[in-house]
Design an enzyme around this catalytic site. Structure first.
Site, PDB file in Angstrom:
ATOM      1  N   HIS A 147      -5.811   4.800   1.034  1.00 31.71           N
ATOM      2  CA  HIS A 147      -6.380   3.713   0.234  1.00 31.71           C
ATOM      3  C   HIS A 147      -6.274   4.088  -1.245  1.00 31.71           C
ATOM      4  O   HIS A 147      -6.274   5.276  -1.606  1.00 31.71           O
ATOM      5  CB  HIS A 147      -7.846   3.484   0.644  1.00 31.71           C
ATOM      6  CG  HIS A 147      -8.503   2.360  -0.097  1.00 31.71           C
ATOM      7  ND1 HIS A 147      -8.032   1.074  -0.062  1.00 31.71           N
ATOM      8  CD2 HIS A 147      -9.605   2.333  -0.906  1.00 31.71           C
ATOM      9  CE1 HIS A 147      -8.814   0.287  -0.793  1.00 31.71           C
ATOM     10  NE2 HIS A 147      -9.777   1.047  -1.324  1.00 31.71           N
ATOM     11  N   CYS A 194      -3.956  -2.791  -1.721  1.00 29.48           N
ATOM     12  CA  CYS A 194      -4.751  -2.015  -2.672  1.00 29.48           C
ATOM     13  C   CYS A 194      -3.863  -1.265  -3.657  1.00 29.48           C
ATOM     14  O   CYS A 194      -4.268  -1.016  -4.797  1.00 29.48           O
ATOM     15  CB  CYS A 194      -5.662  -1.050  -1.925  1.00 29.48           C
ATOM     16  SG  CYS A 194      -4.794   0.073  -0.811  1.00 29.48           S
TER      17      CYS A 194
END
Length: 912
Positions: free
Chosen positions: A861, A469
């Site tokens: 994230h 990510c």
């Protein structure tokens, strides 16, 4: 005739010798009976043709020696015949050979004979009416050469003429043309009209009017001119001025019938001028009356147009209004301005506008802006430059006043380079570094429009297969950075077959392949072709949802697979520590990505040969830009064209100088003198510049810091260091920093540092860091991760190591807006002093945000918010999920303690 006589005579025919049949009795039939033979070959021939096979034209159709008899206009009379008796001679000394027997007839040369056959007294000879070849005839003088010839081309009629017997013939006959006259090849030369002045009444007078008169033609010319002026959408003033000029030209032209705007140059004699002058008054009166009528109509039309102009504002304004206009238009303008009602600006004629445009362009070529290099041809001796420093990535070693500034985009029309074929990657990279208009020129070129990978972006997600990510969020933010995509598109037009192969541009090729999948046209063509077996179940739903949104963004099933891109990264040494499935820092990956692209482009530039540099310089049509290129070539010290430079290139570099000519060492120090506020000279200061070689990436993202270290009681009172940067890291750990502007001010605050002076004493130095040059794309990172030390019971600090400390995330909310103005406190004094654009040079707009979710640095994230300029919308991209946002949603995050999503990287672009 005996056989001996037949052998002596040369025969012309295979048929038996016969005499010509007698001609028919003259009648009133207007048809020719006998005609001259037609020459069929380029050399002398004497073919026998029947009279009906030859056209009865009285013109020289074959060549200038074609027999044209003066009797052709009167078919009742035969052409005179040469003497065909062996003992007679002709005027042109032709060799006469006997064909038929003659019984003593009289020929046209005056030779006498017996008129055995011509016993009827009709005045016609029954011998052969023409010779076998026109060169044997003494009568091939054209009738048009005679000044006495009439309209019917007949000869002077003689009532009394003697026939061959010496008796007077009652029937009329025609005297032959004077054989002494020669054929004039230049009989149509207008200069010979002076010799025919006495017969000028029979000549055609020019100008020639057919089915019209001189006055009607002049009136038609006036109307045609008015229609042309109306088509050009000119005002009534220009029409009136043109009509005045046309009227004056009508009275002074030689033909006195053609207007001035349609005048042609003609050569006429004095006699013709007198004849035309006699006809002028009548035509002038008619034209004058017609002009009065048209002027009345134009006045009415002018009033109507003035009313319309007062009611409706002008859509466009002429760029040139300072030039002098004709006196007539000035008088009319002054009369109009006296009225209280507003009047429209006086428009110019199309010729005045064109001339003013040429003058203004010439003036603009002579006038050079302060930020531009003085226009000097390459063959000159000196090159003038401005006294300001280079732009963002021009981080040089020198502070010499000869430093030139990056050429700005020009107001005048851009002169593109005259390139031939596809250029190598290094040449394209050099042009993007130093030609500010090159990128926009290439993208507007229709020839490369179909070659660029990204035309229009369609939002698509990137599949997160193994904690990538951090990579996908960086790629998404760069994708929606239009200046970056423009650079990628232009670099894609390179010559892939050049010496610099694809092996040295791995990351560039990987980015081209990756971003091509986000092109809207490419996606629409391959919408169903690239679907996997696992995605076929949702294929129809994805098609419906995508079509319903007009392909504004793709469904989850249409996300891009990053496997090939990741595989290419793993082969690059800079990313050797990248591990599949291991989380990395987004800012670190962004820095490595830009550094690698920069190095690949520098490698392509260094691989250029001297010949390629010479070709590139020759293709530049702007002399100012060419000088700027030459002055920057020496910055690529490791390049092949510098190491193996030709004498010509060395001469150019020596002539125009270099940008960095104060120090030979790449990261050397040099001393500069300063002055105090009282004007006294202070001690010298050491200045160190970290040189970075320009590339399209550094020109886009590269800025420069100015760090000033004040050292008391030292030999050098100041130490100045110029450092390049691609990302500004702002410290937000201070409790007073809650917004972006305060963080910038905090960044430039001074800090006290322990320092040992040159005398060996321990002193406290003061350090400040300012922004010396701002990039076009500003990347800002918030320092959200800080190291916290463990403290023992005695409040004594322990060693700085991982066992006694920890890294914590600063989760507080930092406010930022869609617009950013860099505060003056963060800018260096030199930059503020040299800045001519004011606050606009420090104004930015937000185009992308990268968020970090989580509480630790080694996990969490990453997501991204991107601004789509074509859709004028914000999108939030979370791996494969895409959500449309409102503008205010981008500014939120981290308000609540439970919300771990905080802004980590901000991308701002300069406002145009």
């Amino acid at each position: 005739m005996n056989m001996q006589d037949a052998n002596k005579e040369e025969s012309y025919s295979m048929y038996p010798k016969t005499s010509s049949p007698p001609p028919p009795t003259p009648t009133n039939m207007q048809i020719p009976i006998y005609q001259a033979p037609l020459q069929m070959y380029g050399y002398t021939q004497a073919p026998y043709l029947y009279p009906t096979q030859i056209p009865a034209y009285s013109f020289n159709m074959v060549n200038q020696n074609q027999p044209i008899y003066h009797q052709s206009g009167s078919p009742h009379h035969l052409p005179p015949q040469n003497n065909i008796n062996g003992g007679s001679t002709t005027n042109n000394n032709n060799i006469n050979k006997k064909k038929w027997h003659s019984n003593g007839i009289t020929n046209n040369n005056g030779s006498s004979g017996n008129q055995g056959a011509n016993s009827s007294g009709s005045g016609m000879s029954y011998n052969k009416s023409h010779t076998y070849h026109h060169n044997y005839s003494n009568n091939h003088i054209p009738m048009m050469a005679s000044p006495n010839s009439g309209s019917n081309a007949g000869m002077k009629k003689q009532t009394n003429s003697s026939n061959g017997n010496g008796s007077s013939a009652t029937s009329p006959s025609y005297s032959s043309y004077n054989s002494s006259s020669q054929y004039d090849l230049y009989k149509f030369d207008v200069t010979k009209l002076k010799n025919l002045k006495e017969n000028s009444s029979n000549l055609i007078q020019l100008p020639l009017f057919i089915n019209t008169t001189e006055a009607e033609f002049a009136a038609a010319s006036v109307q045609r001119y008015e229609l042309n002026m109306k088509a050009l959408n000119l005002n009534s003033e220009s029409l009136e001025n043109s009509s005045v000029e046309k009227s004056s030209a009508h009275h002074h032209t030689k033909s006195h019938s053609i207007p001035k705007h349609n005048e042609e140059v003609k050569t006429e004699t004095h006699g013709e001028e007198e004849d035309a002058h006699d006809k002028k008054p009548h035509a002038s009166k008619d034209a004058h009356e017609l002009k009065k009528k048209t002027e009345v109509k134009k006045e009415d039309a002018k009033q109507d147009r003035n009313e319309k102009v007062i009611q409706e504002p002008q859509a466009t304004v002429l760029p040139v209004v300072d030039k002098k206009e004709p006196e007539e238009s000035v008088e009319e303008n002054t009369s109009k301005t006296s009225s209280p009602s507003p009047s429209p600006p006086a428009a110019k004629s199309w010729s005045a506008i064109a001339s003013d445009a040429i003058k203004s362009r010439q003036a603009s070529n002579k006038t050079v802006s302060g930020s531009m290099v003085t226009k000097t041809p390459i063959s000159g001796t000196t090159a003038g430059v401005s006294s300001t420093n280079m732009a963002a990535a021009t981080i040089g070693k020198s502070s010499s006043p000869l430093l030139s500034k990056q050429p700005q985009k020009k107001d005048k029309k851009y002169v593109p380079p005259s390139t031939k074929g596809i250029e190598p990657l290094g040449s394209i990279a050099l042009r993007m570094c130093f030609d500010p208009d090159f990128i926009s020129y290439v993208l507007r070129n229709k020839d490369v429009e179909n070659k660029i990978p990204v035309h229009s972006i369609i939002p698509r997600g990137i599949i997160n297969r193994a904690n990538i990510c951090f990579m996908s969020s960086v790629l998404q933010v760069l994708l929606y950075c239009k200046p970056f995509i423009d650079v990628i598109n232009v670099l894609s037009t390179r010559n892939t077959n050049s010496r610099v192969g694809t092996s040295s541009c791995k990351l560039l090729d990987a980015c081209l392949t990756m971003y091509k999948q986000f092109d809207k046209e490419t996606y629409e063509k391959k919408f169903l072709e690239n679907a996997d077996d696992a995605e076929k179940t949702t294929e129809s739903d994805a098609k419906k949802s995508s079509k319903s949104k007009s392909f504004q963004h793709c469904a989850t099933a249409d996300a891009v697979k990053p496997d090939e891109f990741y595989k290419t990264l793993s082969t690059i040494p800079k990313f050797k520590d990248l591990q599949w499935g291991h989380q990395e820092d987004a800012e670190e990956f962004l820095t490595h990505l830009l550094d690698q692209l920069h190095e690949e482009l520098i490698s392509a530039i260094d691989g250029l040969t001297d010949n390629e540099i010479q070709n590139m310089l020759q293709s530049i049509n702007d002399e100012q830009l060419k000088v700027f290129f030459i002055r920057n070539l020496s910055r690529y010290g490791k390049a092949e064209f510098i190491k193996n430079a030709s004498p010509r290139l060395k001469e150019l570099i020596e002539k125009y100088g270099v940008i960095n000519d104060d120090s030979t060492e790449e990261n050397g120090w040099h001393e500069v003198s300063g002055s105090s506020k009282r004007g006294k000279k202070t001690k010298t200061a050491a200045k160190r510049t970290v040189e970075i070689v320009p590339s399209p990436i550094s020109k886009l993202f590269g800025g420069q810091f100015r760090s000033v270290l004040d050292i008391p009681n030292n030999k050098e009172s100041q130490s100045i260091t110029l450092d390049p940067f691609q990302t500004i890291q702002l410290d937000i750990s201070d409790a007073g920093v809650n917004d972006l502007e305060t963080a910038f001010k905090k960044f430039s605050e001074y800090e006290l540092l322990p320092f040992k002076s040159s005398s060996g004493n321990d002193v406290e130095a003061k350090k400040q860091t300012f922004i010396d040059k701002l990039p076009q794309v500003l990347l800002i990172q918030f320092k959200r991760f800080s190291f916290i030390n463990n403290v023992n019971k005695d409040n004594a600090m322990t060693n700085y190591n991982a066992y006694n400390g920890r890294i914590e995330k600063i989760r507080k909310k930092i406010k930022y807006g869609h617009e950013l103005i860099i505060p003056e406190e963060s800018m260096s004094s030199i930059t503020l002093k040299n800045n001519t654009s004011g606050i606009d040079d420090r104004r930015y707009k937000l185009t992308g945000v990268i968020y970090h979710h989580g509480v630790s640095s080694d996990g969490g994230h990453y997501t991204a918010d991107v601004y789509h300029s074509e859709h004028n919308k914000w999108y939030r991209i979370d791996d494969v999920n895409i959500t449309e946002l409102e503008d205010d949603d981008v500014l939120k995050g981290g308000e609540e303690a439970s919300d771990s999503r905080t802004a980590y990287i901000l991308m701002y672009q300069k406002r145009n």
